[in-house]
Design a protein around this motif. Structure first.
Motif, PDB file in Angstrom:
ATOM      1  N   CYS A 441       0.666  -1.186   0.040  1.00  0.00           N
ATOM      2  CA  CYS A 441      -0.045   0.077  -0.052  1.00  0.00           C
ATOM      3  C   CYS A 441       0.752   1.349   0.032  1.00  0.00           C
ATOM      4  O   CYS A 441       2.183   1.058   0.263  1.00  0.00           O
ATOM      5  CB  CYS A 441      -0.968  -0.016   1.252  1.00  0.00           C
ATOM      6  N   PRO A 442       0.440   2.363  -0.309  1.00  0.00           N
ATOM      7  CA  PRO A 442       1.107   3.776  -0.280  1.00  0.00           C
ATOM      8  C   PRO A 442       1.716   4.065   1.057  1.00  0.00           C
ATOM      9  O   PRO A 442       2.872   4.457   1.019  1.00  0.00           O
ATOM     10  CB  PRO A 442       0.149   4.889  -0.445  1.00  0.00           C
ATOM     11  N   ALA A 443       1.237   3.984   2.233  1.00  0.00           N
ATOM     12  CA  ALA A 443       1.559   4.173   3.360  1.00  0.00           C
ATOM     13  C   ALA A 443       2.378   5.536   3.469  1.00  0.00           C
ATOM     14  O   ALA A 443       1.645   6.621   3.003  1.00  0.00           O
ATOM     15  CB  ALA A 443       2.487   2.870   4.120  1.00  0.00           C
ATOM     16  N   CYS A 447      -0.016   8.680   3.526  1.00  0.00           N
ATOM     17  CA  CYS A 447      -1.254   7.857   4.255  1.00  0.00           C
ATOM     18  C   CYS A 447      -1.423   8.528   5.614  1.00  0.00           C
ATOM     19  O   CYS A 447      -0.334   8.164   6.424  1.00  0.00           O
ATOM     20  CB  CYS A 447      -1.228   6.503   4.110  1.00  0.00           C
ATOM     21  N   LEU A 449      -2.749   7.393   8.064  1.00  0.00           N
ATOM     22  CA  LEU A 449      -2.917   6.423   9.065  1.00  0.00           C
ATOM     23  C   LEU A 449      -1.755   5.163   9.019  1.00  0.00           C
ATOM     24  O   LEU A 449      -1.923   4.473  10.172  1.00  0.00           O
ATOM     25  CB  LEU A 449      -4.145   5.364   8.616  1.00  0.00           C
ATOM     26  N   ALA A 450      -0.954   5.738   8.102  1.00  0.00           N
ATOM     27  CA  ALA A 450       0.414   4.726   8.159  1.00  0.00           C
ATOM     28  C   ALA A 450       1.244   4.540   9.595  1.00  0.00           C
ATOM     29  O   ALA A 450       1.402   5.555  10.078  1.00  0.00           O
ATOM     30  CB  ALA A 450       1.138   4.937   7.157  1.00  0.00           C
ATOM     31  N   THR A 484       1.429  -3.911   4.283  1.00  0.00           N
ATOM     32  CA  THR A 484       0.558  -2.745   4.600  1.00  0.00           C
ATOM     33  C   THR A 484       1.307  -1.791   5.691  1.00  0.00           C
ATOM     34  O   THR A 484       1.575  -2.360   6.638  1.00  0.00           O
ATOM     35  CB  THR A 484      -0.889  -2.914   4.945  1.00  0.00           C
ATOM     36  N   GLY A 485       1.017  -0.573   5.745  1.00  0.00           N
ATOM     37  CA  GLY A 485       1.673   0.253   6.832  1.00  0.00           C
ATOM     38  C   GLY A 485       0.996   0.325   8.096  1.00  0.00           C
ATOM     39  O   GLY A 485       1.240   1.085   8.922  1.00  0.00           O
ATOM     40  N   CYS A 486      -0.455  -0.196   8.019  1.00  0.00           N
ATOM     41  CA  CYS A 486      -1.364  -0.377   9.171  1.00  0.00           C
ATOM     42  C   CYS A 486      -2.377  -1.466   8.849  1.00  0.00           C
ATOM     43  O   CYS A 486      -2.114  -1.845   8.092  1.00  0.00           O
ATOM     44  CB  CYS A 486      -1.919   1.012   9.462  1.00  0.00           C
ATOM     45  N   ASN A 488      -5.163  -1.842   8.227  1.00  0.00           N
ATOM     46  CA  ASN A 488      -6.461  -1.651   7.598  1.00  0.00           C
ATOM     47  C   ASN A 488      -6.563  -2.554   6.391  1.00  0.00           C
ATOM     48  O   ASN A 488      -7.446  -2.562   5.617  1.00  0.00           O
ATOM     49  CB  ASN A 488      -6.657  -0.055   7.166  1.00  0.00           C
ATOM     50  N   GLY A 489      -5.362  -3.121   6.046  1.00  0.00           N
ATOM     51  CA  GLY A 489      -5.456  -4.215   5.029  1.00  0.00           C
ATOM     52  C   GLY A 489      -5.565  -3.562   3.501  1.00  0.00           C
ATOM     53  O   GLY A 489      -6.028  -4.692   2.877  1.00  0.00           O
ATOM     54  N   CYS A 490      -5.252  -2.290   3.058  1.00  0.00           N
ATOM     55  CA  CYS A 490      -5.402  -1.825   1.853  1.00  0.00           C
ATOM     56  C   CYS A 490      -4.693  -2.709   0.665  1.00  0.00           C
ATOM     57  O   CYS A 490      -5.336  -2.813  -0.426  1.00  0.00           O
ATOM     58  CB  CYS A 490      -4.852  -0.635   1.622  1.00  0.00           C
TER      59      CYS A 490
END
Ligand code: SRM
Ligand code: SF4
Length: 600
Positions: A441-443, A447, A449-450, A484-486, A488-490
């Motif tokens: 993901c971008p993180a 982002c 939320l990362a 993913t950086g968090c 949320n599982g993007c």
């Protein structure tokens, strides 16, 4: 039941007394998602208010700030570098060459010089200034694309199999994805009036017959697939529709599964990733009615008091499938036939050269983490622009964050390969299977939320784990990595073979046990592993897979068969103390979704 009715028992038992969130009040009073957006965009400045921030999502944009510079700017008592992300809604990831070229230009005029292919077959722009937001969205509409409902509490971009086979099956999936996308757009003209200067028409009927005045409690995601091509990862969606055809390629109907979704919050056990559960089978002409009924189920029963638990998956998990079936039966006009047996889902290889079946070819070009950009060594963005200009190649963005160049004449193949090579673009055939199927993901830095890096550490993590796999000659086995950086599982970190989920800066939870084809959910193996120690964690696991795996057993399946405790025995000998897992970490919970029933 009329579409606009909000059921009195909208909340699950026990939480009925809680107040709806502020976003609910905002939507209700927004006059069809207008709020003060138009005024705020005209006001100048670099930021928008919280209300405008929340309404903007419905129109396809998020306010963000550059997290790389935020601390230094704060120390200097300067304002953060606020920028907007803009997401294009493009069902099935389809773009004409002309549309792609329009988006490519926009990346320079208003964006940060990159286009970002998303895990839902969309394209995102990052780095747009507030003053450029309206012209950017207008420019996207000039290419006959939209950003409307690319984000927000509505039905999002509809996904389907990316492979441009020119056969009846794929044609039907593409048609149905487009049909659903159009049918499920909000009816408010706010977007057209705010961003495209459409004049309001007196007496125009903007009643949201499907969504109602407060839209959905949360986002709603839909993907279409066929069992032989689950590249859209359908079971991660609120609603999965799997098309079943007869031997003559006539569509028999769709198996519908509902309640998938991956977002969770660390340390909140009542939030969890979940795979969609099989619901019913519907005839081809009943796809839209069942989709509308499930959207209404979410609208009326999703938890509007807690946005972290507002997804449809919690309605399904909390109330159970029998209740869901009863409630839907009262609304859906027709019988709900049980899901039909079907073959297991499969994710095929769509990168590299493939025949379309009409004498033309497609070429799948790998795009690391979906970032179309020019770097010092690889000028991928320039190469794709040149190919769109010279060969008129229409494109499809894939859920694996790659791009397919379509409708290529056989005689153009060599020239296209040469263009890509001249720009340093690595061909799919030069990559291991592991590298081809690694998502991130971008993180950081965009982002908000990362908790840790993802896109920017994809390359070193892939390289280090790939070299471990090479020790056992496993790099070309079908094994997928999602970073993913968090939580949320993007990048769908809970359904591939390996998920690395940002925990704190530089640290990742390790998930294993999903599967390559998107039919299994993984479990958390280790809680907080420093990036530099990932190799130590995976070395014994890959060795165990090489020596103890069954023939053709995927890494995820191997991990599921052995179970968490046995896997930890392999790992712990090698672990540093700071990487030790929390023993209380959760196991796969059968209540949290199960794969579709399949026949061999
Ligand atoms: Fe996502 C939020 C990026 C696919 C679950 N997602 C975000 C935001 C908008 C952050 C935010 O809320 O401030 C991210 C923007 C980052 C940036 O800088 O661009 C973001 N999500 C993405 C993308 C771009 C990731 C990618 O690598 O491509 C994907 C855009 C898809 C699209 O075109 O629409 C993206 N997000 C997903 C998926 C995968 C999927 O849908 O197949 C998921 C898991 C499935 C699901 O929905 O549960 C996903 N994103 C989330 C969540 C968790 C929602 C939840 O139920 O709790 C959030 C957080 C939220 O909504 O509050 C989130
Ligand atoms: Fe941001 Fe987390 Fe989504 Fe990555 S998974 S884009 S860090 S919200």
């Amino acid at each position: 039941m009329p579409d606009q009715t909000i059921a009195p028992d909208a909340l699950p038992p026990g939480i009925a007394a809680k107040k709806p969130t502020g976003v609910e009040t905002l939507k209700q009073g927004s006059e069809g998602l207008r709020g003060r957006l138009a005024e705020e965009l005209a006001e100048g400045g670099v930021q928008v208010s919280e209300d405008a921030y929340n309404l903007l999502k419905f129109h396809g944009s998020y306010e963000q700030f550059d997290r790389d510079t935020a601390t230094v700017l704060k120390q200097q008592r300067l304002e953060k570098d606020y920028r907007f992300m803009v997401r294009v809604r493009m069902p099935g990831g389809m773009l004409t060459a002309a549309q792609y070229l329009g988006l490519d230009r926009l990346a320079d005029t208003h964006g940060n010089g990159t286009l970002r292919i998303t895990t839902r077959q969309g394209i995102q722009f990052h780095g747009i200034l507030k003053a450029a937001l309206k012209p950017s969205i207008a420019a996207i509409n000039d290419t006959l694309l939209t950003t409307l409902s690319a984000c927000g509490d509505v039905v999002r971009n509809i996904m389907t199999t990316a492979a441009p086979h020119r056969d009846a099956r794929h044609r039907r999936l593409r048609q149905d994805a487009l049909m659903l996308s159009d049918a499920l757009l909000p009816r408010s003209r706010a977007y057209h009036q705010i961003f495209l200067d459409e004049e309001p028409v007196a007496g125009a009927d903007e009643t949201e017959t499907l969504y109602g005045p407060t839209y959905l409690p949360r986002k709603f995601k839909i993907a279409l697939a066929i069992p032989e091509d689950n590249s859209a990862d359908v079971l991660a969606n609120d609603l999965a529709a799997i098309a079943l055809f007869d031997a003559d390629d006539t569509l028999l109907g769709y198996n519908i599964a509902i309640g998938g979704g991956f977002g969770m919050t660390h340390n909140r056990a009542d939030t969890f990733p979940r795979l969609a559960s099989p619901l019913c089978f519907v005839a081809p002409d009943r796809l839209l009615p069942i989709v509308r009924a499930v959207v209404r189920l979410h609208r009326d029963h999703g938890d509007r008091t807690d946005r972290r638990r507002a997804r449809l998956k919690y309605v399904v998990a909390d109330r159970g499938l029998p209740w869901v079936l009863d409630t839907l039966s009262a609304d859906y006009d027709g019988p709900l036939e049980p899901p039909r047996p079907m073959p297991p889902l499969h994710i095929p290889e769509i990168l590299g050269w493939h025949t379309q079946g009409d004498g033309l070819w497609w070429l799948g070009v790998p795009v690391p983490a979906g970032r179309i950009q020019d770097t010092a060594t690889v000028t991928l963005r320039t190469a794709l622009r040149e190919l769109a200009e010279r060969f008129g190649a229409d494109m499809v963005m894939t859920a694996q964050q790659d791009v397919l160049l379509c409708d290529i004449r056989p005689e153009d193949r060599d020239a296209i390969d040469m263009v890509l090579a001249a720009h340093g673009v690595v061909a799919a055939s030069a990559l291991s299977t592991f590298a081809r199927f690694a998502l991130a993901c971008p993180a950081l830095p965009t982002c908000g939320l990362a908790l840790a890096e993802a896109e920017r550490v994809r390359e070193p993590i892939v390289a280090s784990l790939e070299s471990l796999l090479r020790r056992h000659d496993l790099q070309d086995r079908r094994i997928s990595l999602r970073i993913t950086g968090c939580p949320n599982g993007c990048a769908r970190s809970y359904s591939g073979d390996i998920g690395l989920v940002g925990r704190t800066p530089g640290h990742y939870a390790i998930y294993v046990g999903g599967d390559f084809d998107g039919q299994g959910l993984s479990f958390r193996l280790l809680e907080r592993v420093p990036q530099a120690k990932l190799v130590d964690a995976f070395a014994p696991l890959f060795e165990a897979w090489a020596t103890r795996g069954l023939p053709d057993e995927g890494f995820g399946a191997f991990c599921t068969r052995l179970g968490r405790d046995a896997l930890l025995e392999f790992v712990e000998g090698e672990e540093s103390p700071e990487a030790l897992p929390h023993r209380s970490a959760s196991r796969l919970d059968p209540a949290k979704g199960s794969p579709l029933e399949t026949s061999p």
